[in-house]
Design a protein around this motif. Structure first.
Motif, PDB file in Angstrom:
ATOM      1  N   TYR A 239       2.818  10.547  -2.790  1.00 46.19           N
ATOM      2  CA  TYR A 239       3.007   9.115  -2.520  1.00 46.19           C
ATOM      3  C   TYR A 239       4.443   8.582  -2.676  1.00 46.19           C
ATOM      4  O   TYR A 239       4.700   7.580  -3.327  1.00 46.19           O
ATOM      5  CB  TYR A 239       2.043   8.271  -3.369  1.00 46.19           C
ATOM      6  CG  TYR A 239       1.899   8.624  -4.835  1.00 46.19           C
ATOM      7  CD1 TYR A 239       2.875   8.305  -5.778  1.00 46.19           C
ATOM      8  CD2 TYR A 239       0.747   9.266  -5.288  1.00 46.19           C
ATOM      9  CE1 TYR A 239       2.725   8.602  -7.116  1.00 46.19           C
ATOM     10  CE2 TYR A 239       0.581   9.572  -6.640  1.00 46.19           C
ATOM     11  CZ  TYR A 239       1.581   9.238  -7.546  1.00 46.19           C
ATOM     12  OH  TYR A 239       1.417   9.538  -8.867  1.00 46.19           O
ATOM     13  N   GLY A 240       5.378   9.248  -2.045  1.00 48.30           N
ATOM     14  CA  GLY A 240       6.754   8.751  -2.045  1.00 48.30           C
ATOM     15  C   GLY A 240       7.076   8.033  -0.751  1.00 48.30           C
ATOM     16  O   GLY A 240       6.259   7.939   0.168  1.00 48.30           O
ATOM     17  N   GLY A 241       8.290   7.507  -0.675  1.00 44.57           N
ATOM     18  CA  GLY A 241       8.782   6.923   0.568  1.00 44.57           C
ATOM     19  C   GLY A 241       9.464   7.989   1.402  1.00 44.57           C
ATOM     20  O   GLY A 241       9.979   8.976   0.871  1.00 44.57           O
ATOM     21  N   SER A 242       9.478   7.782   2.723  1.00 45.20           N
ATOM     22  CA  SER A 242       9.994   8.827   3.613  1.00 45.20           C
ATOM     23  C   SER A 242      11.107   8.356   4.542  1.00 45.20           C
ATOM     24  O   SER A 242      11.624   9.135   5.325  1.00 45.20           O
ATOM     25  CB  SER A 242       8.850   9.401   4.467  1.00 45.20           C
ATOM     26  OG  SER A 242       7.830   9.936   3.648  1.00 45.20           O
ATOM     27  N   GLY A 243      11.475   7.101   4.443  1.00 41.09           N
ATOM     28  CA  GLY A 243      12.487   6.569   5.350  1.00 41.09           C
ATOM     29  C   GLY A 243      13.907   6.913   4.966  1.00 41.09           C
ATOM     30  O   GLY A 243      14.768   7.087   5.833  1.00 41.09           O
ATOM     31  N   GLN A 272       0.407  14.756  -0.381  1.00 38.30           N
ATOM     32  CA  GLN A 272      -0.764  14.185  -1.047  1.00 38.30           C
ATOM     33  C   GLN A 272      -0.686  12.654  -0.881  1.00 38.30           C
ATOM     34  O   GLN A 272       0.040  11.975  -1.616  1.00 38.30           O
ATOM     35  CB  GLN A 272      -0.775  14.570  -2.528  1.00 38.30           C
ATOM     36  CG  GLN A 272      -0.769  16.084  -2.789  1.00 38.30           C
ATOM     37  CD  GLN A 272      -2.137  16.703  -2.606  1.00 38.30           C
ATOM     38  OE1 GLN A 272      -2.777  16.541  -1.565  1.00 38.30           O
ATOM     39  NE2 GLN A 272      -2.611  17.415  -3.610  1.00 38.30           N
ATOM     40  N   ILE A 273      -1.433  12.107   0.076  1.00 32.31           N
ATOM     41  CA  ILE A 273      -1.236  10.726   0.517  1.00 32.31           C
ATOM     42  C   ILE A 273      -2.485   9.877   0.282  1.00 32.31           C
ATOM     43  O   ILE A 273      -3.567  10.196   0.792  1.00 32.31           O
ATOM     44  CB  ILE A 273      -0.866  10.678   2.014  1.00 32.31           C
ATOM     45  CG1 ILE A 273       0.318  11.611   2.308  1.00 32.31           C
ATOM     46  CG2 ILE A 273      -0.551   9.248   2.436  1.00 32.31           C
ATOM     47  CD1 ILE A 273       1.588  11.253   1.598  1.00 32.31           C
ATOM     48  N   PRO A 274      -2.357   8.769  -0.475  1.00 32.01           N
ATOM     49  CA  PRO A 274      -3.479   7.837  -0.651  1.00 32.01           C
ATOM     50  C   PRO A 274      -3.517   6.816   0.481  1.00 32.01           C
ATOM     51  O   PRO A 274      -2.465   6.448   1.032  1.00 32.01           O
ATOM     52  CB  PRO A 274      -3.153   7.159  -1.983  1.00 32.01           C
ATOM     53  CG  PRO A 274      -1.652   7.142  -2.022  1.00 32.01           C
ATOM     54  CD  PRO A 274      -1.194   8.388  -1.302  1.00 32.01           C
ATOM     55  N   THR A 275      -4.696   6.340   0.827  1.00 29.82           N
ATOM     56  CA  THR A 275      -4.802   5.363   1.923  1.00 29.82           C
ATOM     57  C   THR A 275      -4.339   3.976   1.506  1.00 29.82           C
ATOM     58  O   THR A 275      -3.857   3.208   2.337  1.00 29.82           O
ATOM     59  CB  THR A 275      -6.252   5.272   2.432  1.00 29.82           C
ATOM     60  OG1 THR A 275      -7.118   4.931   1.333  1.00 29.82           O
ATOM     61  CG2 THR A 275      -6.697   6.602   3.033  1.00 29.82           C
ATOM     62  N   SER A 280       2.434   4.846   2.570  1.00 28.90           N
ATOM     63  CA  SER A 280       1.727   5.965   3.195  1.00 28.90           C
ATOM     64  C   SER A 280       1.966   6.078   4.688  1.00 28.90           C
ATOM     65  O   SER A 280       2.013   7.183   5.231  1.00 28.90           O
ATOM     66  CB  SER A 280       0.227   5.864   2.911  1.00 28.90           C
ATOM     67  OG  SER A 280      -0.037   6.087   1.540  1.00 28.90           O
ATOM     68  N   GLU A 281       2.126   4.950   5.370  1.00 33.05           N
ATOM     69  CA  GLU A 281       2.303   5.010   6.826  1.00 33.05           C
ATOM     70  C   GLU A 281       3.519   5.860   7.192  1.00 33.05           C
ATOM     71  O   GLU A 281       3.446   6.741   8.056  1.00 33.05           O
ATOM     72  CB  GLU A 281       2.458   3.610   7.412  1.00 33.05           C
ATOM     73  CG  GLU A 281       2.644   3.631   8.930  1.00 33.05           C
ATOM     74  CD  GLU A 281       2.831   2.235   9.528  1.00 33.05           C
ATOM     75  OE1 GLU A 281       2.893   2.131  10.770  1.00 33.05           O
ATOM     76  OE2 GLU A 281       2.919   1.266   8.752  1.00 33.05           O
ATOM     77  N   GLY A 282       4.649   5.604   6.524  1.00 31.35           N
ATOM     78  CA  GLY A 282       5.849   6.376   6.821  1.00 31.35           C
ATOM     79  C   GLY A 282       5.690   7.847   6.497  1.00 31.35           C
ATOM     80  O   GLY A 282       6.185   8.715   7.227  1.00 31.35           O
ATOM     81  N   SER A 283       4.985   8.147   5.408  1.00 27.84           N
ATOM     82  CA  SER A 283       4.793   9.542   5.019  1.00 27.84           C
ATOM     83  C   SER A 283       3.864  10.269   5.983  1.00 27.84           C
ATOM     84  O   SER A 283       4.070  11.450   6.302  1.00 27.84           O
ATOM     85  CB  SER A 283       4.241   9.612   3.591  1.00 27.84           C
ATOM     86  OG  SER A 283       5.150   9.041   2.682  1.00 27.84           O
ATOM     87  N   GLU A 303      -8.986   8.751   0.187  1.00 28.84           N
ATOM     88  CA  GLU A 303      -9.527   7.423   0.461  1.00 28.84           C
ATOM     89  C   GLU A 303      -9.778   6.655  -0.836  1.00 28.84           C
ATOM     90  O   GLU A 303     -10.138   7.226  -1.858  1.00 28.84           O
ATOM     91  CB  GLU A 303     -10.849   7.542   1.241  1.00 28.84           C
ATOM     92  CG  GLU A 303     -10.737   8.258   2.574  1.00 28.84           C
ATOM     93  CD  GLU A 303     -10.116   7.397   3.654  1.00 28.84           C
ATOM     94  OE1 GLU A 303     -10.013   6.163   3.440  1.00 28.84           O
ATOM     95  OE2 GLU A 303      -9.748   7.949   4.713  1.00 28.84           O
ATOM     96  N   GLY A 304      -9.582   5.353  -0.762  1.00 28.21           N
ATOM     97  CA  GLY A 304      -9.974   4.480  -1.868  1.00 28.21           C
ATOM     98  C   GLY A 304      -9.042   4.458  -3.060  1.00 28.21           C
ATOM     99  O   GLY A 304      -9.404   3.926  -4.115  1.00 28.21           O
ATOM    100  N   VAL A 305      -7.863   5.039  -2.947  1.00 23.04           N
ATOM    101  CA  VAL A 305      -6.892   5.004  -4.041  1.00 23.04           C
ATOM    102  C   VAL A 305      -5.533   4.603  -3.483  1.00 23.04           C
ATOM    103  O   VAL A 305      -5.279   4.667  -2.274  1.00 23.04           O
ATOM    104  CB  VAL A 305      -6.781   6.369  -4.766  1.00 23.04           C
ATOM    105  CG1 VAL A 305      -8.042   6.659  -5.559  1.00 23.04           C
ATOM    106  CG2 VAL A 305      -6.499   7.494  -3.776  1.00 23.04           C
ATOM    107  N   GLY A 306      -4.648   4.197  -4.389  1.00 27.80           N
ATOM    108  CA  GLY A 306      -3.335   3.724  -3.978  1.00 27.80           C
ATOM    109  C   GLY A 306      -2.205   4.459  -4.655  1.00 27.80           C
ATOM    110  O   GLY A 306      -2.377   5.548  -5.219  1.00 27.80           O
TER     111      GLY A 306
END
Length: 335
Positions: A239-243, A272-275, A280-283, A303-306
């Motif tokens: 769950y990091g940033g990718s930009g 490992q990406i949470p919805t 998450s969109e960028g990753s 799903e269901g986690v941040g």
């Protein structure tokens, strides 16, 4: 938060300073600073210690954990761990020598699976406690940049792991089997560390954009460290940033990203990406972009986690940790 054995809160850790031999007289108060990563010798009974590695005239603390009851498997695989924006230490206090519960739990997981852990503190040696306030904006954030500083920390930790030996001269770590794991800002740093500099376009200019202003190398932005001759076996991105503030060119979600985003990884990456996370969109776009480029990536969606779900006591966190360990075992030749 998951429970954790209270005994870890009472550890009295030996400290090895400056990346020199364990028996060196060098200390934090010395005026002399050796910038070379040197051999470290530890006792066969050493399990937890703090070492200091030199990175650009900064002593970077690394919490080193060596699992017990794994001598028959030595030398061992290792994992370098990069913390998130909140830092690595319990109560933001590096002097306590006690990591936050998240990293104590990962240390226990590594111990139980015969992996050496190297938990890198990229903040305290540079005067930061967590990535907030001035540390979020340019030019101050360049000092702890996840694009071009923390990647150097990770590479230095990898180099140091290869120079740690027991008193009998045998290596502690298998040089070819070192993985990388990062959370949030540390996940972003995993991406940066695994960037293949051999693919950088000729004439590429390294810049970043903050608040509508562009910064270049004359204002503190640095080019990536050259890809190591023997790099990491692979890395796990939580769950990091990718930009990268346009460090790699256009956003990975841009319709022209295939041509205008230059990022390529030299080793496999597990995403490992949470919805439920705005990052998450960028990753997801980056994972898809790398797959389109033919790079080695694997994607798990929860799903269901941040953001920060690794620290939650739920099935998604447990599932992700299991998948992470299994993936690491595979790339570190433990199967």
């Amino acid at each position: 938060m998951k429970s954790f054995p209270k005994s870890f809160k009472l550890l009295s850790l030996p400290i090895i300073f400056c990346g020199l031999l364990a028996f060196s007289s060098c200390s934090d108060d010395d005026a002399y600073f050796d910038s070379e990563i040197r051999e470290i010798v530890i006792n066969s009974s050493t399990r937890d210690t703090i070492i200091y590695i030199p990175v650009h005239q900064v002593r970077v603390p690394v919490y080193l954990s060596v699992p017990k009851d794994c001598d028959a498997l030595a030398p061992l695989p290792a994992v370098v761990v990069l913390h998130g924006s909140g830092g690595m230490w319990k109560d933001d206090n590096p002097e306590s020598k006690t990591m936050s519960s998240q990293f104590r739990e990962w240390k226990e997981l590594f111990d139980n699976n015969c992996m050496v852990g190297a938990f890198v503190d990229s903040f305290s040696g540079r005067g930061a406690t967590e990535k907030s306030g001035k540390w979020e904006t340019a030019p101050d954030n360049f000092k702890i940049s996840s694009q071009f500083i923390r990647s150097r920390d990770a590479n230095a930790a990898m180099s140091q792991l290869r120079k740690i030996k027991f008193k009998d001269g045998s290596p502690v770590v298998r040089s070819e089997d070192i993985g990388l794991l990062g959370f949030s800002d540390g996940g972003t740093s995993v991406i940066s560390t695994l960037y293949d500099t051999n693919t950088t376009p000729t004439g590429w200019e390294w810049t970043q954009s903050f608040g509508g202003k562009e910064y270049d190398t004359s204002s503190g932005v640095m080019s990536p460290e050259p890809r190591p001759q023997q790099g990491f076996a692979g890395g796990v991105f939580y769950y990091g940033g990718s930009g990268g503030y346009n460090y790699w060119g256009s956003s990975p979600c841009n319709s022209e990203a295939l041509e205008k985003n230059i990022y390529q990884n030299y080793a496999p990456i597990l995403f490992q990406i949470p919805t439920g996370d705005s990052l998450s969109e960028g990753s997801l776009c980056l994972a898809g972009l790398l797959a389109e480029k033919g790079k080695s990536v694997e994607l798990n969606i929860y799903e269901g986690v941040g953001h920060g779900f690794d620290t939650d006591d739920n099935t998604q966190s447990s599932e992700a940790r299991t998948k992470t360990l299994n993936w690491l075992k595979n790339i570190l030749h433990m199967d």
